[in-house]
Structure formats: structure tokens, C-alpha cells
Design an enzyme around this catalytic site. Structure first.
Site, PDB file in Angstrom:
ATOM      1  N   TYR A  69       0.856  -1.192   0.000  1.00 64.28           N
ATOM      2  CA  TYR A  69       0.000   0.000   0.000  1.00 64.28           C
ATOM      3  C   TYR A  69       0.889   1.238   0.000  1.00 64.28           C
ATOM      4  O   TYR A  69       1.835   1.335   0.790  1.00 64.28           O
ATOM      5  CB  TYR A  69      -0.895   0.021   1.258  1.00 64.28           C
ATOM      6  CG  TYR A  69      -1.720   1.283   1.342  1.00 64.28           C
ATOM      7  CD1 TYR A  69      -3.000   1.338   0.809  1.00 64.28           C
ATOM      8  CD2 TYR A  69      -1.192   2.444   1.919  1.00 64.28           C
ATOM      9  CE1 TYR A  69      -3.744   2.508   0.848  1.00 64.28           C
ATOM     10  CE2 TYR A  69      -1.926   3.617   1.963  1.00 64.28           C
ATOM     11  CZ  TYR A  69      -3.199   3.638   1.426  1.00 64.28           C
ATOM     12  OH  TYR A  69      -3.923   4.799   1.451  1.00 64.28           O
TER      13      TYR A  69
ATOM     14  N   GLU B 220      -3.216   7.483  -4.220  1.00 61.37           N
ATOM     15  CA  GLU B 220      -3.133   6.170  -3.584  1.00 61.37           C
ATOM     16  C   GLU B 220      -2.832   5.109  -4.634  1.00 61.37           C
ATOM     17  O   GLU B 220      -3.520   5.041  -5.654  1.00 61.37           O
ATOM     18  CB  GLU B 220      -4.470   5.866  -2.894  1.00 61.37           C
ATOM     19  CG  GLU B 220      -4.437   4.643  -2.008  1.00 61.37           C
ATOM     20  CD  GLU B 220      -5.812   4.307  -1.452  1.00 61.37           C
ATOM     21  OE1 GLU B 220      -6.052   4.552  -0.265  1.00 61.37           O
ATOM     22  OE2 GLU B 220      -6.662   3.799  -2.217  1.00 61.37           O
TER      23      GLU B 220
END
Ligand code: GDP
Ligand code: MN
Length: 394
Positions: free
Chosen positions: A109, A197
């Protein structure tokens, strides 16, 4: 403002971020054609909507043949995809992105946000990618790495390298990971992003570092100087009530209730929404018409509020400091005559020229419920709404 995954990937690919080969498709045939252009044996068909969590909702399909691609595309196009981020009305899928499938070794992530507390861009990374950051924070809080960047000097190589090492990336990929992290930071700054992201950023079995998903949002106050970004806007993905209002310079947020609110000042709007709730009702929206509420702006606000078909009563609450209650009253009367307001209307005016304002409302011959205090306004609005819905049910 949000953009689609394929748009974010295209932007990031110019900043040392490797992305899978892919192409956009508007029909099942085109999706199959894209796969043949890309080549290989496995592809992923991805619904392009402004939402994450598409995978769990059936918006990401791994395919092994033309036939499977056509079936996946056929199942998604023209449908409203409901994820746990979209609300129950979902979002319309009108574009698909077809990509070569990757052999995933591990998922990471990587996120960038504006951290208000430190007033800096913050990098949030975790070796437990694939899950959403909220889930990671619950399940693997210790895996989360955070770093902030001093805006005076920008992100430094050593910071990016530290994050790459912290993620446990192999020595062979550290250089590329460092460049990718710095690339994200530069893209974030260059385009006035508010969020970026990559989830997941994957290490493939072939030893590449690839952004499998990408999400970006931008600061709307800076869009005027980023025409390249504002051209990527897809209004079909936005709440139509909010698009209508923002196109007309109104500060509006759509909610789920039935009492439409037209209020000046964000603080007064929040207080009014609270009072509606205390009186037993639910606000349909937040709307701040601003300081200089001209009759035209008041009429525009009525139009914006009435576009929401759930609105069954309208409450206008104006405190006139800079403004004047008689102008607002004229605006209300103008709106009633021009727009037509098919639901009960409660108006509370306070401040400069309020007697004159109330007189205009009382004498205009329209059906307006006048209130003097905030509490009385909220109670009268909820009472009028109850009577209105009871009438409709009869
Ligand atoms: P999201 O659900 O909206 O976040 O969409 P993603 O693009 O992140 O896809 C969801 C999940 O699908 C990923 O976390 C992967 O596990 C899986 N996925 C997506 N693309 C591929 C691919 O090329 N190969 C494989 N094996 N899995 C993929
Ligand atoms: Mn994702």
C-alpha cells in the site's frame, strides 16, 4: 475532484511509475479488441468509476479468453456498480479499462495525503497492500509507515529510500521503488493533488514493481491553473445535485433527509441542521448561500434544493449582518413566483432590516410560514414536513 484509475495511471506513468499495458473500452467488442492489442493470455477488465473497493463488488474481473472478456464487459457496462464507498445508488459504469494481468508476488500500500495537523504532505505506506487503509489500520497497525515532507525542501531521496527499506523491498528493486515514491510525490505537487493512492503497488513474479491500481483527487481551488486535470473531470460520476450547485457557485453538500436547507454562513448552516435533527427531522442538504445573498442567488438556491426529489419541506434561515433581510425576502418571493415551490416553506429572517423583510413575506400573498428564532424555525419545518407527508399519504 476525483479522476478515473486509467487517468491517474497515465499521469503517474510519466513519473517513473510502471503501469500494466492497458486500453480503454466503451463496448464488449472494444474490450476484446484491446486485449488482442495488448497480447498475452490473461487480462483484467476493470470498471472505471470514482470509487475504490470495486474488486469485492464485481468491478474487477480476471479473464482468460475473448469470450470471458466480452462476458465480463457485457456484465459491467451500463450497470450501476455498488461498492461500500458509493452509497446504495452506486455509480454508472460507462468505461472499462482492459489490462494485461500481472503475476503478483506481493502487494504493497502506498498513499499520499495532505495532513492538516502537520500542514505537510504525508506518505502512508504498508507492506500489507490489497486491503483498504482502514482495514490495514485495524488488522496490521504496526505495518504502517508514516513520513512527512518539509515543503521548503521537498521530498528527499533518503526519505523515499527509508520508506522502500521499511516496506521490505528487495535490494534489487530499492532503486526503482525509491524513484517511484519520489515520482508520486512530484506528481502530487505538480498537479495540486489532495490525495494519491496506489493500492496495490505490486512486486511481480518477474521482479517488476507495478502500480496495479491508482487513485488521485485534486484540490478544486487549484483547478483553474491545471487545465490538463480539469479536462479529466467526469461529471457522470458526481452527485448531480452537487454538480448543479457547484456549477452555480453555491456551497452545497447533498444528504439523505427531506428538509431542504437554504442558509447563509457555514456555522449557521451546521447549527440549523443540528436543530432540525433535535426537532425530529433530517436535513436533505447543507447549503451556504454566502454573505451577499442577492435575490438571484436565493432563487438559484431554491432551484438547487428542489432538484433533490426527496425534499418535502424547505427551511430558509438567514442572519443578515452584511446582508439585508428585505433583499432576502424579495429573493424568496421572486423564487416562489419564478421557480414554483411545491412543498411547505418556512422562513426565518434575523438581523438587518428584519421587520421590513418579514413584512414583505407576510404581505406577498404566498404561503410562507414565518419563524422568529432558530428553534422555532426547526420545529415549524419538521411540523410542516410531517403534515405534508401525512397529507400525501391520504
Ligand atoms: P479496487 O478493488 O477498486 O481497489 O480495485 P483494484 O484495482 O485494486 O483491484 C482489486 C484486486 O484485484 C487487487 O487487489 C488484486 O488482488 C486483484 N487484481 C487486479 N489486477 C490484477 C492482476 O493483474 N492480476 C492479479 N492476479 N490480480 C489482480
Ligand atoms: Mn485498489
Amino acid at each position: 475532484m476525483d479522476i478515473h484509475e486509467y487517468q491517474a495511471k497515465e499521469l503517474l506513468s510519466r513519473y517513473h511509475i510502471q503501469i500494466p499495458r492497458g486500453g480503454l473500452a466503451y463496448s464488449p467488442e472494444q474490450a476484446a479488441y484491446r486485449a488482442s492489442e495488448i497480447g498475452g493470455e490473461r487480462w483484467v477488465v476493470k470498471a472505471q468509476i470514482h470509487s475504490g473497493a470495486r474488486g469485492k463488488a464485481g468491478g474487477v474481473k480476471l479473464c482468460r479468453s475473448d469470450h470471458e472478456i466480452v462476458a465480463a464487459a457485457d456484465g459491467m457496462l451500463g450497470q450501476r456498480l455498488v461498492t461500500h464507498q458509493t452509497g446504495q445508488q452506486g455509480k454508472l459504469v460507462s468505461r472499462l479499462y482492459v489490462e494485461e494481468a500481472m503475476d503478483i508476488e506481493r502487494e504493497i500500500y502506498l498513499g499520499f495525503v495532505l495532513d492538516r495537523k502537520s500542514e505537510r504532505i504525508m506518505i502512508v505506506a504498508s507492506s500489507s497492500g490489497g486491503m483498504e487503509i482502514e482495514e490495514i489500520a485495524e488488522a496490521e497497525p504496526d505495518s504502517i509507515i508514516r513520513a512527512t515532507v518539509d515543503p521548503g525542501v521537498g521530498m528527499q531521496d533518503f526519505q523515499a529510500r527509508e520508506i522502500a527499506f521499511g516496506l521490505g523491498i528487495d535490494n534489487a528493486l530499492i532503486g526503482r521503488a525509491t524513484k517511484a515514491i519520489l515520482g508520486c510525490y512530484n506528481a502530487f505537487v505538480d498537479y495540486d493533488a489532495s490525495m494519491l493512492e496506489i493500492n496495490p503497488l505490486v512486486v511481480t513474479r518477474q521482479g517488476d514493481l507495478v502500480a496495479l491500481d491508482a487513485k488521485m483527487s485534486f484540490d478544486e481551488n487549484a483547478l483553474f491553473r491545471r487545465p490538463h486535470i480539469s479536462e479529466m473531470r467526469d461529471k457522470s460520476q458526481e452527485d448531480p445535485r452537487e454538480t448543479f450547485a457547484s456549477d452555480r457557485g453555491l456551497s452545497y453538500v447533498g444528504l439523505e433527509g427531506n428538509i431542504g436547507c437554504i442558509i447563509n454562513g457555514a456555522g449557521l448552516a451546521m447549527a440549523t441542521m443540528d436543530m432540525i435533527k433535535i426537532a425530529g427531522g433530517e436535513p436533505a442538504n447543507f447549503l451556504d448561500i454566502g454573505g451577499g445573498a442577492s435575490p438571484e442567488r436565493v432563487a438559484k438556491s431554491f432551484r438547487a434544493v428542489l432538484r433533490d426529489k426527496n425534499v418535502e419541506t424547505i427551511l430558509v434561515n438567514i442572519f443578515a449582518g452584511i446582508n439585508r433581510c428585505d433583499w432576502v425576502a424579495e429573493g424568496v418571493v421572486k423564487a416562489l413566483r419564478e421557480v414554483g415551490v411545491p412543498v411547505p416553506l418556512v422562513v426565518r429572517l434575523s438581523g438587518t432590516n428584519m421587520e421590513e423583510g418579514r413584512r414583505i413575506l407576510a404581505e406577498c400573498g404566498e404561503n410562507i410560514i414565518i419563524a422568529e428564532t432558530l428553534a422555532e424555525a426547526a420545529e415549524k419545518a419538521v411540523g410542516a414536513w410531517r403534515a405534508h407527508t401525512a397529507n400525501k399519504a391520504d
